[in-house]
Each structure stands twice: as structure tokens, then as C-alpha cells.
Design a protein around this motif. Structure first.
Motif, PDB file in Angstrom:
ATOM      1  N   PRO A   1      33.715 142.609 -81.192  1.00 10.90           N
ATOM      2  CA  PRO A   1      32.474 142.425 -80.730  1.00 10.90           C
ATOM      3  C   PRO A   1      31.777 143.770 -80.391  1.00 10.90           C
ATOM      4  O   PRO A   1      32.372 144.761 -79.688  1.00 10.90           O
ATOM      5  CB  PRO A   1      32.728 141.698 -79.593  1.00 10.90           C
TER       6      PRO A   1
ATOM      7  N   GLY B   1      33.331 145.901 -77.406  1.00 12.65           N
ATOM      8  CA  GLY B   1      34.284 144.803 -76.814  1.00 12.65           C
ATOM      9  C   GLY B   1      35.725 144.901 -77.337  1.00 12.65           C
ATOM     10  O   GLY B   1      36.073 145.930 -78.024  1.00 12.65           O
ATOM     11  N   GLU B   2      36.529 144.299 -76.607  1.00 14.09           N
ATOM     12  CA  GLU B   2      37.870 144.242 -76.688  1.00 14.09           C
ATOM     13  C   GLU B   2      38.033 143.368 -78.158  1.00 14.09           C
ATOM     14  O   GLU B   2      37.575 142.178 -78.301  1.00 14.09           O
ATOM     15  CB  GLU B   2      38.705 143.389 -75.732  1.00 14.09           C
TER      16      GLU B   2
ATOM     17  N   LEU C   1      39.476 140.982 -80.767  1.00 15.38           N
ATOM     18  CA  LEU C   1      40.034 139.618 -80.706  1.00 15.38           C
ATOM     19  C   LEU C   1      40.874 139.311 -81.825  1.00 15.38           C
ATOM     20  O   LEU C   1      40.520 139.937 -83.093  1.00 15.38           O
ATOM     21  CB  LEU C   1      38.854 138.701 -80.552  1.00 15.38           C
TER      22      LEU C   1
ATOM     23  N   ALA D   1      42.960 137.729 -74.602  1.00 17.23           N
ATOM     24  CA  ALA D   1      42.726 138.104 -75.925  1.00 17.23           C
ATOM     25  C   ALA D   1      43.414 139.235 -76.417  1.00 17.23           C
ATOM     26  O   ALA D   1      43.499 139.398 -77.633  1.00 17.23           O
ATOM     27  CB  ALA D   1      41.152 138.771 -75.794  1.00 17.23           C
TER      28      ALA D   1
ATOM     29  N   ARG E   1      33.641 133.420 -78.328  1.00 17.10           N
ATOM     30  CA  ARG E   1      34.200 134.356 -77.550  1.00 17.10           C
ATOM     31  C   ARG E   1      33.489 135.642 -77.853  1.00 17.10           C
ATOM     32  O   ARG E   1      33.460 136.604 -77.145  1.00 17.10           O
ATOM     33  CB  ARG E   1      35.652 133.988 -78.020  1.00 17.10           C
TER      34      ARG E   1
ATOM     35  N   ASN F   1      30.249 135.659 -76.034  1.00 15.73           N
ATOM     36  CA  ASN F   1      30.565 136.163 -74.794  1.00 15.73           C
ATOM     37  C   ASN F   1      31.021 137.446 -74.426  1.00 15.73           C
ATOM     38  O   ASN F   1      30.493 138.174 -73.477  1.00 15.73           O
ATOM     39  CB  ASN F   1      31.532 135.154 -74.077  1.00 15.73           C
ATOM     40  N   GLU F   2      31.771 138.128 -75.446  1.00 17.59           N
ATOM     41  CA  GLU F   2      32.411 139.516 -75.248  1.00 17.59           C
ATOM     42  C   GLU F   2      31.050 140.465 -75.331  1.00 17.59           C
ATOM     43  O   GLU F   2      31.181 141.523 -74.798  1.00 17.59           O
ATOM     44  CB  GLU F   2      33.243 139.926 -76.189  1.00 17.59           C
TER      45      GLU F   2
ATOM     46  N   ARG G   1      29.178 140.552 -72.235  1.00 13.62           N
ATOM     47  CA  ARG G   1      29.975 141.120 -71.385  1.00 13.62           C
ATOM     48  C   ARG G   1      29.956 142.605 -71.185  1.00 13.62           C
ATOM     49  O   ARG G   1      29.622 143.380 -70.271  1.00 13.62           O
ATOM     50  CB  ARG G   1      31.561 140.680 -71.263  1.00 13.62           C
ATOM     51  N   VAL G   2      29.809 143.156 -72.575  1.00 13.60           N
ATOM     52  CA  VAL G   2      30.033 144.647 -72.639  1.00 13.60           C
ATOM     53  C   VAL G   2      28.568 145.262 -72.682  1.00 13.60           C
ATOM     54  O   VAL G   2      28.543 146.343 -72.960  1.00 13.60           O
ATOM     55  CB  VAL G   2      30.894 144.979 -73.745  1.00 13.60           C
TER      56      VAL G   2
ATOM     57  N   ARG H   1      29.653 130.398 -71.120  1.00 13.15           N
ATOM     58  CA  ARG H   1      31.213 130.670 -71.239  1.00 13.15           C
ATOM     59  C   ARG H   1      32.154 129.516 -71.834  1.00 13.15           C
ATOM     60  O   ARG H   1      31.428 128.486 -71.541  1.00 13.15           O
ATOM     61  CB  ARG H   1      31.660 130.781 -69.716  1.00 13.15           C
TER      62      ARG H   1
ATOM     63  N   ASP I   1      35.598 129.751 -71.980  1.00 19.56           N
ATOM     64  CA  ASP I   1      36.856 129.676 -71.533  1.00 19.56           C
ATOM     65  C   ASP I   1      37.127 128.837 -70.569  1.00 19.56           C
ATOM     66  O   ASP I   1      38.484 128.812 -69.759  1.00 19.56           O
ATOM     67  CB  ASP I   1      37.194 131.364 -71.118  1.00 19.56           C
TER      68      ASP I   1
END
Length: 899
Positions: free
Chosen positions: A472, A522-523, A525, A542, A574, A577-578, A581-582, A742, A744
Motif C-alpha cells: 500500500p 505502508g507495511e 501485506l 500482517a 486491508r 485501510n493501510e 493509516r500511512v 476498518r 479488522d
């Protein structure tokens, strides 16, 4: 050191003085040096690489090179003995003994594992002691060179307690990917990935300012021996050690240049051989051979129509053109360097699927530019065929774009061709860039994800053997280049078709200023991690390590069609959302949010600054990221950045500046600009433009904003938790297509977490009678601020509900109904029924109509919208607006007063 050697070293220092080094390389070597003796390992003998390494170790104070396993380089060894002794003919045993002596003294050495395979540079000077079984025994991959010295390293490690660390070193002198085809130049001078001396010198002269030096994961020889056991023969150990080192070297090189490049005709042939595409052709063509051949020919033509023709020379030219044009539009381009480093690491052993947000056409080239400067393989980009016009189409295609239609409906063969092409890219390990939203966002918020291309990518990832990381990425702008055209679309104008004239008009905007461009990563996935979330939503994370190929194959077999759809849907949400988030908060986003949410006619410069600081503190509490222009340390706001953003919007014409006491209607030379004494008014016709900047960060306020909106619209005594939860759930369902919620946790858990947080922060409070009400003081004002930020969305849906009256006479296309809603919204705004001009938005109405269909108010029939039977009467139709009106406290009060 001898005079000759000293002269050579001085010349090398001059040659390599402009070479830059990645901090990660220096850090990794220092860490290895702190643990034990460093042995630099390179894949093939290279005079240039040796001199570069020797120069850098001296310059940076790293362990100096005291030995190199090449006769031509050994004369430069600064160890014992005069030069004439080093020129004497020596056998390989003598050089092995020299290496043993160097290691015994704790000094460092440079080992070359192979000798380049080229006709002009036959292997001389060093015999091969253990050629049998060597990975490089084949002429096409280089000839064995370092086996005898690895034997020496193993013996030296057994004789000492401190570890010997083999640190793989990769010098990449060219940004061009390796080629899978071999020509005459490769035969004479060695291929690009295994260059001979002459080719290495040529690459150095062309790229000495842009060389990349990477260090692989150090290999601890002591740990290696312990893992292999005491009974393994040295010949076997050397082969395993060589393989481990070459694998680490290849991973580092691949992270820079990417997979080998194939000729386009070979790619087309491989796509045409796709089993899935072949099955589709058989099913469509039936038993007729002529029909099948015609379909095969059309499939090849479709591949040629959509394929990328990525070329590094073109990317280099595009990068220079970007610097000369587009880069001047932005005051800064801020890149999340730690996040980019994570992608670098992931690219070593997996394929990257880049999934950025999409707000501007600039998105198509910004990641390519970032990767180009970071010495990472440029991605291949899935672009809409609306951009495939002359000359932009050819430019983007050479920059890495491949063009696909917006819809595959009615053309099964085309869908199969796109699927086969994407599958081939992923199997080859090519980084792929896909815009999950499908098209550009017209509002600044993320759009709902489109699952078509993502489904193809997931199917290819499930059937492949390489690890796949879904990445992401948030690309944010304080102002988008297309701002004017987007506002025109939102307020009822037709979308203009991309063409040369549109491109030239866009170039006229280069004289403007568009603030900062910010890119956050982002992280990554993995499919395994998302599957775990589906099966164990509370425990999974993740960051789960990717599964082995065997585990992935078993997981693929276990996935039913329903589970695959669930996996793809969860992955899409996901990712969204990521991205949210970032997303980094910029000064423009803060100022725009403050200007549109204060609820007064105008706002003073001091109050604007105070409200921006208040928003900053709230966002910091929510864990938001901040661009460096907002905050350097993440704790204190940079007020100069807020002033710059205010000036940016003023110069764009979005703000009207008033000085108290100044007469109106009088022409003055030089209109007043932002100042400490100024009041700022946002012109009604400019609120949509500021809304684009505000919506970049609106998602941070959605959860609390829904709770505050549902609570503040309630009349009478404090609301019970149960009633509040029901109202918030109804509001979130209404805005299902407006915000990315979200995934999750279930609604009940998210609601309880949000409510508890607002109570803990004092924004809400428990009433003595068991209900919930707004908190006191500044904390209570924060709750009202959240509701104010979401006010335009509630008002926009109210307008859409009233516009449904146009369907009483019969069904209408969604496009025509949206036009009616725009006229209704203008009347309601001018009549004072709604407060926010930005609520009169075509994008809001389109989402509202979609929600109304899902809630049973409307139905789709033959491409048109009609009233559902239960809401076809005027009274029932009024109830739809009444439901939305229930979330607007001021509107409800005014409605009662008018009665």
C-alpha cells in the motif's frame, strides 16, 4: 606501500571520489567488523570493483583489503615483502597460504568467486582445485575462481574462536536490467551481469557518478560449519558455501536491476502459451481449426496493443524532463525513506505489487521516478487506455505503462489476454503497479476498491513460485494539478477526454505552485497474512512471514471459489485501510480542514493558526503521520509551514483576505495578502477546491465524527449506549461507499473502542441517568469539531434524498438524476437549508444513490434508477429525506420552526 602501488591508489582515489555509498552498506560492514574478521566477497573478478572497494574502505575507515585472489591485484597488497617478490610467478598454493596468513593476523581480504566468461579474457594465472560440482562450471555463468580460497577460509575458521564473516558485495554500474538474450558483445566482453574487464571499465566511465554498492547479509562461517555438522566433506561445504554466497549476491543485484529483460516478441509468445488463454481460445473457437487460429492471431494483436515497452533510456529522459517541468510545480517532494527501505528488502526475495492511491495523472510517473533515484527496478504500470493517445501514450509505454480497457464486459478473449499478460509479469518477477481505485479520486478521499485486476494478480500469485508482497502506498498532494477540472466535474461539468490539447493546457499550469507532494509506504501485506486474518482475526498480523512454495501450493488447493473471493475482498480493504493509516498530514490539509470546518463567516489569522494547532494535536493523538513540513519531531507543529499553506491557497484564489476597518468597493493597488491582522473568507465557489485538500485527511476523523454526529442530532435527554450504537451503525451503513471503514473487527467492537476513547479523552461523558452526552469545555468542542468535519456528507445525502422526487414521473439515468440533484442543492444552499456549498457535489450524489439502492429506496432497471415500490408515494419518499435529516440537528430545529 611501494611507490607504484601508492600511485595506483592515488589514481583510484581520484577516479572514485564522486562515488556515493548507501549508508546501509557502511553500517552492515561496520557491524560485521565489530563481530569478527571481515572478508569481502564478490561474484566475479573485476579490477574496477576491487579498486572501488579498496578506495571506499580507506576513505570510510573500514577494514582495509590485505589480500585479493587475483595475480594482477595481488601486487597492490600492502602487506609484507618488496614489489619484486610480488611479481615473481607463484602457484595457487602460495596465494592460499598468503590468505591464511592474512586471516590469522585478523586482517580483511577480498575474494572473487568466479571469473567472467568472455572470449577476450580467458582464465589465466589461477588453477581450479575443485571444479567438480561448482555452480559456475558452465561457461555461460562464469568459471570457478575462489574454491581453493574458501577451503582456506574454512580451515582458518576451525583454527580460531572469533568468527570470520563473509560479506557479499555487489557493485552495479548500470541501471539497465540484465538481458535474457546473448549477443556478440556479450560473448566478447561478458554479459552485463558478468562483465569482463573491458565492459566493466566501459560501465564505470558511463556511470561512475551513479554506481550502487550493496552489501548482502553477512555469512558467519562459524555458524555455517556448526549447522552443516562435523561429517560433511570440505568439497561439499565449499559448494554449499558458494551457493549461499551467490544467492545472496544475486538477491542484492536483483533488488537494483530487477529480473532479466526479455525481447517483446518472446514475451508475446510466452503469453500466447498461457494454459488459461489456450483454454479460452478452445472454448470460443470450438472444433474449427481456422477459428482457433484467427482467435490466436487476435490474441497476439491484443498483447501487442496493451504491452509495455519499458526502456531505461526513456525513463532517464523522462526523469530529466520531470526535473525541468513538473518538479517545479511543487515546493518539495517528500518521500518516506524508511518505508522505501522496507520495499528494498522485500524486493530481494519477492515480487512487489505496488498499490498506490490515485488522485492525479502525476501518480503514473512519481513512483517510477522515486524508484529510479533509489536504484530500484522501475515498475510496470497498469494504465487506462484513455491515456493511450499520441504522443503521451508512446512516452508512458516506454516509461513502463501497459494500457487496458476500463471494462472487459462482452470480450472474454480480451480479459483472458490481460490475465495471461499479468500472470507472465508476476512469474517473471516484474514489479507491478496497479491503481486499486480504478480511476482518479475526484474528491481527495479514497474510492472503493475495484477488484478486477487485483483478482488476476492474486490468482497469479497463488499459482506462482515467488513470494508476492502487496504494498500500500499513499501519494498525497496539497493541491492537485487537475484541481480546476475536478471542481468543474464535481459541480456538474462534463469530464473532458484526455488528448494532446489537454496535455498542452496542463503544461500551462507549470507557472503555478501546488505545494508539497508526499509519498508514504505502508507495511507490505502477504496473502498468507490476510488468510490468517480471515481465519483468526484477533491473532493474525500482517507481518507473518511468507509461506514456502509448497505451503502456498497447499493453500491454493484448499481455497474454494468463495474463499478466494473473500481473500481478494479482504486484501483490497486491508490495502485501503493501510493507505489511509500511512497518509501524511500536510500543512495544506490542516489549513483546508480548519478553513472549511470553523462554522463562522470568516476566521482571523490567529484563530486559524490556533485551530490548525488543535487539529494537529488531535491527529497526533490518533497516531497520524506528519510530513516534515508540518512537524520535524512529530510533537510540535511547524507554524511556518501553516503560513506557507495559507499563502498557497491565497495565491490560488481560494481565500479572500479582509482587513478590519478597510472600506469595501474601493479598488486598491495590490490586494492585501495573509498577515497577522487579516481575516480569511473562503469564497463559496472555491470551497470545492479546498475540500480536495481537506478530504486527504478526513478519514482520521470518521469514527469519532460518526459518533459525534449521531449524538449531537439527538434531542432530549442523554442518549443511551444502545441507542447511540444503533444510530451510528445506521449512519455508517449510509456512508458505506463514502469512507473506507476498518475490516479488522466487527462494528460492535469498533464502536465500543471509539466510544471508550472519546469518554476517556473527555469529548463525551457519562450522564448520571446512564446516558451519554457531549463533554464539557474544550474536549466537548472537539466532539463538535468532528461532527462539523463530516457535516458536508450528511448535507450532501440530504440533497440526494430530496432529489429523488424527480423519479416520481419515471426512471432516470443516474447521470440525469445527479444533474437534478445539483440544481436542488443550489436552491437549498441559496435558501439557507444547508450550510456547506461543498455538499453540492456530484461525487457525493453518486455515492448516495448507490447507498439508497442498497437500502431499498431505489432500484436499478435497464441502466436507470427508479423508486422502489415501497417509496413511490410522496409521503414515503419524504421519509427518506427525514432519515437523513435526523442526523442534522440545526436542520431539524429549523424544520420544526417552519411548521
Amino acid at each position: 606501500m611501494s611507490p607504484a602501488a601508492g600511485l595506483v591508489h592515488r589514481l583510484a582515489a581520484r577516479a572514485f571520489e564522486r562515488m556515493t555509498v548507501d549508508e546501509a552498506w557502511e553500517r552492515r560492514v561496520r557491524e560485521a567488523d565489530a563481530r569478527g574478521t571481515v572478508v569481502y566477497v564478490q561474484r566475479n573478478v573485476s579490477v574496477v570493483d576491487y579498486f572501488a572497494l579498496e578506495h571506499l574502505t580507506r576513505k570510510l575507515g573500514l577494514p582495509p583489503v590485505r589480500f585479493a585472489n587475483d595475480r594482477g591485484l595481488s601486487v597492490l597488497d600492502p602487506g609484507r615483502g618488496p614489489m619484486w617478490q610480488k611479481l615473481l610467478p607463484r602457484d595457487e598454493a602460495w596465494y592460499a597460504a598468503e590468505l591464511a596468513r592474512v586471516l590469522e593476523e585478523g586482517a580483511s581480504a577480498a575474494l572473487f568467486l568466479k571469473r567472467p566468461p568472455s572470449l577476450l579474457e580467458p582464465a589465466t594465472g589461477n588453477a581450479v582445485l575443485h571444479p567438480r560440482g561448482s555452480l559456475a562450471a558452465r561457461p555461460s555463468r562464469g568459471r570457478a575462481e575462489g574454491d581453493v580460497y574458501l577451503h582456506t577460509v574454512l580451515a582458518a575458521q576451525r583454527a580460531r574462536a572469533t568468527p570470520i564473516l563473509l560479506v557479499p558485495q555487489v557493485f552495479v554500474w548500470s541501471k539497465h536490467p540484465d538481458s535474457s538474450e546473448r549477443g556478440v558483445v556479450d560473448a566478447l566482453f561478458g554479459p552485463r551481469e558478468w562483465p569482463g574487464t573491458l565492459r566493466t571499465l566501459a560501465q564505470f566511465l558511463l556511470n561512475f557518478r551513479h554506481v550502487t554498492l550493496r552489501a548482502g547479509e553477512p555469512l558467519d562461517v562459524g555458524q555455517f560449519l556448526a549447522q552443516q555438522g562435523p561429517d560433511a566433506p570440505d568439497d561439499v561445504l565449499v559448494r554449499r558455501l558458494t551457493y549461499a554466497l551467490l544467492r545472496r549476491l544475486e538477491r542484492e543485484r536483483r533488488a537494483v536491476v530487477g529480473p532479466s529483460k526479455k525481447p517483446l516478441d518472446r514475451v508475446r509468445a510466452e503469453v500466447a502459451r498461457s494454459p488459461k488463454l489456450k483454454r479460452t481460445i478452445v472454448e470460443l473457437g470450438g472444433e474449427g481449426l481456422r477459428e482457433r487460429r484467427a482467435l490466436q492471431a487476435r490474441a497476439l494483436a491484443l498483447v501487442e496493443e496493451l504491452e509495455s515497452a519499458q526502456d531505461m533510456n526513456a525513463i532517464q529522459v523522462m526523469d530529466a524532463a520531470f526535473d525541468a517541468t513538473l518538479a517545479k510545480m511543487y515546493s518539495a517532494i517528500e518521500v518516506d525513506q524508511p518505508g522505501l527501505a522496507r520495499l528494498k528488502e522485500a524486493s530481494k526475495d519477492g515480487t512487489l505489487i505496488l498499490l498506490p492511491s490515485h488522485k492525479s495523472h502525476v501518480d503514473y510517473i512519481i513512483l517510477t521516478r522515486i524508484f529510479y533515484h533509489a536504484r530500484m527496478p522501475a515498475p510496470v504500470i497498469a494504465a487506462g487506455d484513455n491515456l493511450n493517445f499520441f504522443p503521451l501514450g508512446d512516452v508512458l509505454r516506454r516509461g513502463g505503462a501497459f494500457f487496458i480497457r476500463r471494462s472487459f464486459k462482452g470480450d472474454r478473449l480480451y480479459g483472458a489476454v490481460v490475465d495471461a499478460y499479468i500472470r507472465r509479469l508476476i512469474l517473471d518477477g516484474v514489479s507491478l503497479e496497479v491503481f486499486l481505485e480504478g480511476g482518479r479520486s475526484r474528491t481527495g478521499k479514497l474510492l472503493s476498491p475495484k477488484l478486477g485486476l487485483l483478482s488476476m494478480v492474486v490468482e497469479a500469485a497463488l499459482g506462482g513460485h515467488r513470494r508476492v508482497y502487496f504494498c500500500p502506498i499513499s501519494i498525497g498532494y496539497e493541491r492537485v494539478v487537475e484541481e480546476r477540472s475536478l471542481v468543474r466535474e464535481l459541480t456538474g461539468g462534463e469530464k473532458s477526454k484526455e488528448d494532446v490539447r489537454g496535455l498542452l493546457r496542463a503544461l500551462e499550469t507549470l507557472v503555478g505552485r501546488y505545494g508539497r507532494l508526499n509519498v508514504q509506504f505502508g507495511e507490505p501485506l502477504t496473502l498468507e497474512g490476510v488468510q490468517d486474518e480471515l481465519q483468526h482475526p484477533r491473532e493474525a498480523t500482517a507481518a507473518r512471514p511468507p509461506a514456502s512454495p509448497a505451503e502456498r501450493a497447499r493453500a491454493e488447493l484448499a481455497l474454494t471459489p468463495a474463499r478466494r473471493r473473500a481473500l481478494i475482498t479482504r486484501l483490497a480493504h486491508r490495502v485501503m485501510n493501510e493507505i489511509n493509516r500511512v497518509t501524511a498530514v500536510t500543512p495544506g490539509a490542516l489549513v483546508a480542514t480548519a478553513l472549511l470546518s470553523h462554522g463562522r463567516r470568516g476566521i482571523s489569522d490567529a484563530d486559524l493558526l490556533a485551530l490548525c494547532v488543535r487539529l494537529f494535536e488531535l491527529l497526533r493523538r490518533f497516531g497520524a503521520r506528519f510530513s516534515p513540513s508540518v512537524s520535524v519531531d512529530g510533537r510540535t507543529v511547524r507554524r511556518a509551514g501553516l503560513a506557507e499553506a495559507t499563502e498557497l491557497f491565497f495565491r490560488a484564489g481560494h481565500l479572500e483576505v479582509r482587513l478590519p476597518g478597510e472600506p469595501l468597493g474601493k479598488e486598491r493597488e495590490g490586494a492585501p495578502g495573509p498577515s497577522p491582522d487579516a481575516f480569511y473568507l473562503v469564497r463559496d465557489e472555491r470551497r470545492h477546491a479546498l475540500d480536495l485538500a481537506k478530504n486527504v485527511v478526513v478519514h482520521f476523523f470518521v469514527d469519532r465524527g460518526l459518533v459525534a454526529t449521531a449524538l449531537l442530532a439527538q434531542d432530549g435527554p442523554p442518549t443511551t449506549r444502545e441507542t447511540l450504537a444503533t444510530r451510528v451503525q445506521a449512519l455508517s451503513r449510509l456512508f458505506k461507499h463514502e469512507f473506507s471503514f476498518r475490516v479488522d473487527a466487527p462494528f460492535e467492537r469498533i464502536f465500543e473502542e471509539t466510544l471508550d476513547a472519546m469518554l476517556r479523552d473527555g469529548e463525551l461523558r457519562d450522564d448520571a441517568r446512564g446516558g451519554v452526552t457531549v463533554g464539557d469545555g474544550a474536549a466537548g468542542d472537539d466532539a463538535r469539531l468532528y461532527a462539523g468535519i463530516l457535516l458536508e456528507f450528511v448535507e450532501g445525502y440530504r440533497i440526494a434524498a430530496r432529489a429523488l422526487g424527480a423519479l416520481a414521473k419515471g426512471p432516470l439515468p443516474a447521470k440525469d438524476l445527479a444533474k437534478r440533484a445539483l440544481a436542488v442543492g443550489d436552491r437549498m444552499f441559496l435558501g439557507g437549508e444547508i450550510q456547506r456549498k461543498e455538499a453540492v457535489s456530484r461525487a457525493l450524489f453518486d455515492n448516495a444513490f448507490t447507498a439508497f439502492v442498497e437500502q431499498g429506496y431505489l432500484a436499478r432497471e435497464d441502466g436507470k434508477l427508479r423508486l422502489a415500490e415501497s417509496f413511490a408515494t410522496p409521503g414515503a419518499l419524504g421519509a427518506v429525506e427525514g432519515k437523513v435529516l435526523g442526523f442534522l440537528p440545526d436542520a431539524r430545529r429549523r424544520a420544526r420552526e417552519s411548521e
